[in-house]
Design a protein around this motif. Structure first.
Motif, PDB file in Angstrom:
ATOM      1  N   GLN A 107     -44.090  66.692  74.749  1.00  0.00           N
ATOM      2  CA  GLN A 107     -44.067  65.259  75.008  1.00  0.00           C
ATOM      3  C   GLN A 107     -42.640  64.732  75.152  1.00  0.00           C
ATOM      4  O   GLN A 107     -42.436  63.683  75.714  1.00  0.00           O
ATOM      5  N   SER A 108     -41.659  65.445  74.611  1.00  0.00           N
ATOM      6  CA  SER A 108     -40.272  65.006  74.708  1.00  0.00           C
ATOM      7  C   SER A 108     -39.497  65.783  75.755  1.00  0.00           C
ATOM      8  O   SER A 108     -38.288  65.657  75.832  1.00  0.00           O
ATOM      9  N   THR A 109     -40.156  66.599  76.554  1.00  0.00           N
ATOM     10  CA  THR A 109     -39.472  67.348  77.600  1.00  0.00           C
ATOM     11  C   THR A 109     -39.488  66.529  78.886  1.00  0.00           C
ATOM     12  O   THR A 109     -40.539  66.162  79.391  1.00  0.00           O
ATOM     13  N   ILE A 110     -38.283  66.250  79.395  1.00  0.00           N
ATOM     14  CA  ILE A 110     -38.150  65.464  80.614  1.00  0.00           C
ATOM     15  C   ILE A 110     -38.254  66.401  81.813  1.00  0.00           C
ATOM     16  O   ILE A 110     -37.609  67.447  81.853  1.00  0.00           O
ATOM     17  N   THR A 111     -39.072  65.997  82.785  1.00  0.00           N
ATOM     18  CA  THR A 111     -39.197  66.792  84.009  1.00  0.00           C
ATOM     19  C   THR A 111     -38.527  66.128  85.206  1.00  0.00           C
ATOM     20  O   THR A 111     -38.233  66.791  86.197  1.00  0.00           O
ATOM     21  N   ALA A 112     -38.286  64.815  85.120  1.00  0.00           N
ATOM     22  CA  ALA A 112     -37.613  64.103  86.208  1.00  0.00           C
ATOM     23  C   ALA A 112     -36.940  62.851  85.661  1.00  0.00           C
ATOM     24  O   ALA A 112     -37.433  62.240  84.713  1.00  0.00           O
ATOM     25  N   VAL A 113     -35.805  62.499  86.266  1.00  0.00           N
ATOM     26  CA  VAL A 113     -35.097  61.269  85.894  1.00  0.00           C
ATOM     27  C   VAL A 113     -34.553  60.621  87.158  1.00  0.00           C
ATOM     28  O   VAL A 113     -34.098  61.304  88.073  1.00  0.00           O
TER      29      VAL A 113
ATOM     30  N   ASN B  22     -35.113  60.887  71.687  1.00  0.00           N
ATOM     31  CA  ASN B  22     -34.658  59.512  71.406  1.00  0.00           C
ATOM     32  C   ASN B  22     -35.056  58.563  72.526  1.00  0.00           C
ATOM     33  O   ASN B  22     -35.448  57.421  72.266  1.00  0.00           O
ATOM     34  N   LEU B  23     -34.973  59.029  73.765  1.00  0.00           N
ATOM     35  CA  LEU B  23     -35.381  58.193  74.890  1.00  0.00           C
ATOM     36  C   LEU B  23     -36.875  57.919  74.861  1.00  0.00           C
ATOM     37  O   LEU B  23     -37.322  56.807  75.133  1.00  0.00           O
ATOM     38  N   ARG B  24     -37.658  58.929  74.492  1.00  0.00           N
ATOM     39  CA  ARG B  24     -39.119  58.755  74.397  1.00  0.00           C
ATOM     40  C   ARG B  24     -39.460  57.738  73.318  1.00  0.00           C
ATOM     41  O   ARG B  24     -40.307  56.857  73.513  1.00  0.00           O
ATOM     42  N   ALA B  25     -38.758  57.820  72.191  1.00  0.00           N
ATOM     43  CA  ALA B  25     -39.012  56.879  71.095  1.00  0.00           C
ATOM     44  C   ALA B  25     -38.615  55.461  71.521  1.00  0.00           C
ATOM     45  O   ALA B  25     -39.327  54.499  71.223  1.00  0.00           O
ATOM     46  N   ARG B  26     -37.516  55.338  72.229  1.00  0.00           N
ATOM     47  CA  ARG B  26     -37.073  54.017  72.686  1.00  0.00           C
ATOM     48  C   ARG B  26     -38.088  53.433  73.671  1.00  0.00           C
ATOM     49  O   ARG B  26     -38.355  52.228  73.666  1.00  0.00           O
ATOM     50  N   ALA B  27     -38.648  54.262  74.524  1.00  0.00           N
ATOM     51  CA  ALA B  27     -39.650  53.793  75.481  1.00  0.00           C
ATOM     52  C   ALA B  27     -40.900  53.281  74.775  1.00  0.00           C
ATOM     53  O   ALA B  27     -41.558  52.372  75.266  1.00  0.00           O
ATOM     54  N   ALA B  28     -41.214  53.854  73.629  1.00  0.00           N
ATOM     55  CA  ALA B  28     -42.414  53.464  72.883  1.00  0.00           C
ATOM     56  C   ALA B  28     -42.229  52.141  72.142  1.00  0.00           C
ATOM     57  O   ALA B  28     -43.210  51.541  71.715  1.00  0.00           O
ATOM     58  N   GLN B  29     -41.007  51.699  71.997  1.00  0.00           N
ATOM     59  CA  GLN B  29     -40.730  50.462  71.242  1.00  0.00           C
ATOM     60  C   GLN B  29     -41.145  49.242  72.007  1.00  0.00           C
ATOM     61  O   GLN B  29     -41.094  49.135  73.175  1.00  0.00           O
TER      62      GLN B  29
ATOM     63  N   ALA C 234     -43.096  65.918  80.415  1.00  0.00           N
ATOM     64  CA  ALA C 234     -43.957  67.068  80.720  1.00  0.00           C
ATOM     65  C   ALA C 234     -45.439  66.741  80.574  1.00  0.00           C
ATOM     66  O   ALA C 234     -46.269  67.371  81.220  1.00  0.00           O
ATOM     67  N   ASP C 235     -45.782  65.761  79.751  1.00  0.00           N
ATOM     68  CA  ASP C 235     -47.195  65.394  79.594  1.00  0.00           C
ATOM     69  C   ASP C 235     -47.674  64.474  80.717  1.00  0.00           C
ATOM     70  O   ASP C 235     -48.810  64.024  80.718  1.00  0.00           O
ATOM     71  N   GLY C 236     -46.779  64.171  81.686  1.00  0.00           N
ATOM     72  CA  GLY C 236     -47.150  63.361  82.839  1.00  0.00           C
ATOM     73  C   GLY C 236     -46.820  61.888  82.723  1.00  0.00           C
ATOM     74  O   GLY C 236     -46.903  61.161  83.714  1.00  0.00           O
ATOM     75  N   GLU C 237     -46.456  61.431  81.548  1.00  0.00           N
ATOM     76  CA  GLU C 237     -46.153  60.010  81.388  1.00  0.00           C
ATOM     77  C   GLU C 237     -44.809  59.683  82.040  1.00  0.00           C
ATOM     78  O   GLU C 237     -43.834  60.408  81.886  1.00  0.00           O
ATOM     79  N   THR C 238     -44.780  58.573  82.769  1.00  0.00           N
ATOM     80  CA  THR C 238     -43.547  58.062  83.364  1.00  0.00           C
ATOM     81  C   THR C 238     -43.249  56.719  82.722  1.00  0.00           C
ATOM     82  O   THR C 238     -44.139  55.861  82.619  1.00  0.00           O
ATOM     83  N   VAL C 239     -42.007  56.548  82.268  1.00  0.00           N
ATOM     84  CA  VAL C 239     -41.599  55.315  81.587  1.00  0.00           C
ATOM     85  C   VAL C 239     -40.243  54.876  82.111  1.00  0.00           C
ATOM     86  O   VAL C 239     -39.500  55.672  82.694  1.00  0.00           O
ATOM     87  N   ARG C 240     -39.948  53.619  81.880  1.00  0.00           N
ATOM     88  CA  ARG C 240     -38.612  53.085  82.159  1.00  0.00           C
ATOM     89  C   ARG C 240     -37.971  52.738  80.832  1.00  0.00           C
ATOM     90  O   ARG C 240     -38.616  52.124  79.973  1.00  0.00           O
ATOM     91  N   VAL C 241     -36.704  53.126  80.704  1.00  0.00           N
ATOM     92  CA  VAL C 241     -35.972  52.880  79.461  1.00  0.00           C
ATOM     93  C   VAL C 241     -34.650  52.200  79.796  1.00  0.00           C
ATOM     94  O   VAL C 241     -33.859  52.716  80.588  1.00  0.00           O
ATOM     95  N   ASP C 242     -34.433  51.046  79.175  1.00  0.00           N
ATOM     96  CA  ASP C 242     -33.166  50.327  79.332  1.00  0.00           C
ATOM     97  C   ASP C 242     -32.171  50.925  78.343  1.00  0.00           C
ATOM     98  O   ASP C 242     -32.343  50.799  77.128  1.00  0.00           O
ATOM     99  N   VAL C 243     -31.138  51.583  78.845  1.00  0.00           N
ATOM    100  CA  VAL C 243     -30.155  52.223  77.970  1.00  0.00           C
ATOM    101  C   VAL C 243     -28.854  51.423  77.872  1.00  0.00           C
ATOM    102  O   VAL C 243     -27.904  51.867  77.225  1.00  0.00           O
ATOM    103  N   LYS C 244     -28.804  50.228  78.470  1.00  0.00           N
ATOM    104  CA  LYS C 244     -27.599  49.397  78.370  1.00  0.00           C
ATOM    105  C   LYS C 244     -27.186  49.143  76.923  1.00  0.00           C
ATOM    106  O   LYS C 244     -25.998  49.251  76.611  1.00  0.00           O
TER     107      LYS C 244
END
Length: 84
Positions: free
Chosen positions: A5-11, A77-84, A24-34
């Motif tokens: 679930q924390s393996t990135i396949t594309a960015v 960390n990016l996955r956790a931030r996306a879930a917030q 890797a689980d197919g979920e696509t999210v947007r994360v604001d890293v500013k």
């Protein structure tokens, strides 16, 4: 959360400090890293749109990287931030 679930396949680096990530689980999210870039002096180079646009999937999908060890963000960390 499993390791896959924390393996990135594309960015994709989108405008204004936002990453679009596919895991890797197919979920696509947007994360604001500013906010992360603003808080960490080692990442300030990413505030430059020309640098930010070079985002790539790191080795084994465990990071997003911009070509330097200091310029990496961990997938979990990016996955956790996306879930917030």
């Amino acid at each position: 959360m499993t390791a896959g679930q924390s393996t990135i396949t594309a960015v994709t680096a989108l405008a204004d400090g936002v990453l679009q990530l596919t895991f890797a689980d197919g979920e696509t999210v947007r994360v604001d890293v500013k906010p992360i870039i603003g808080r960490h002096p080692t990442l300030r180079e990413l505030a430059d749109p020309a640098v930010f646009s070079r985002a790539a999937v790191g080795e084994w999908g465990g990071t997003v990287t911009w070509g330097a060890d200091a310029l990496e963000l961990a997938a979990d960390n990016l996955r956790a931030r996306a879930a917030q």
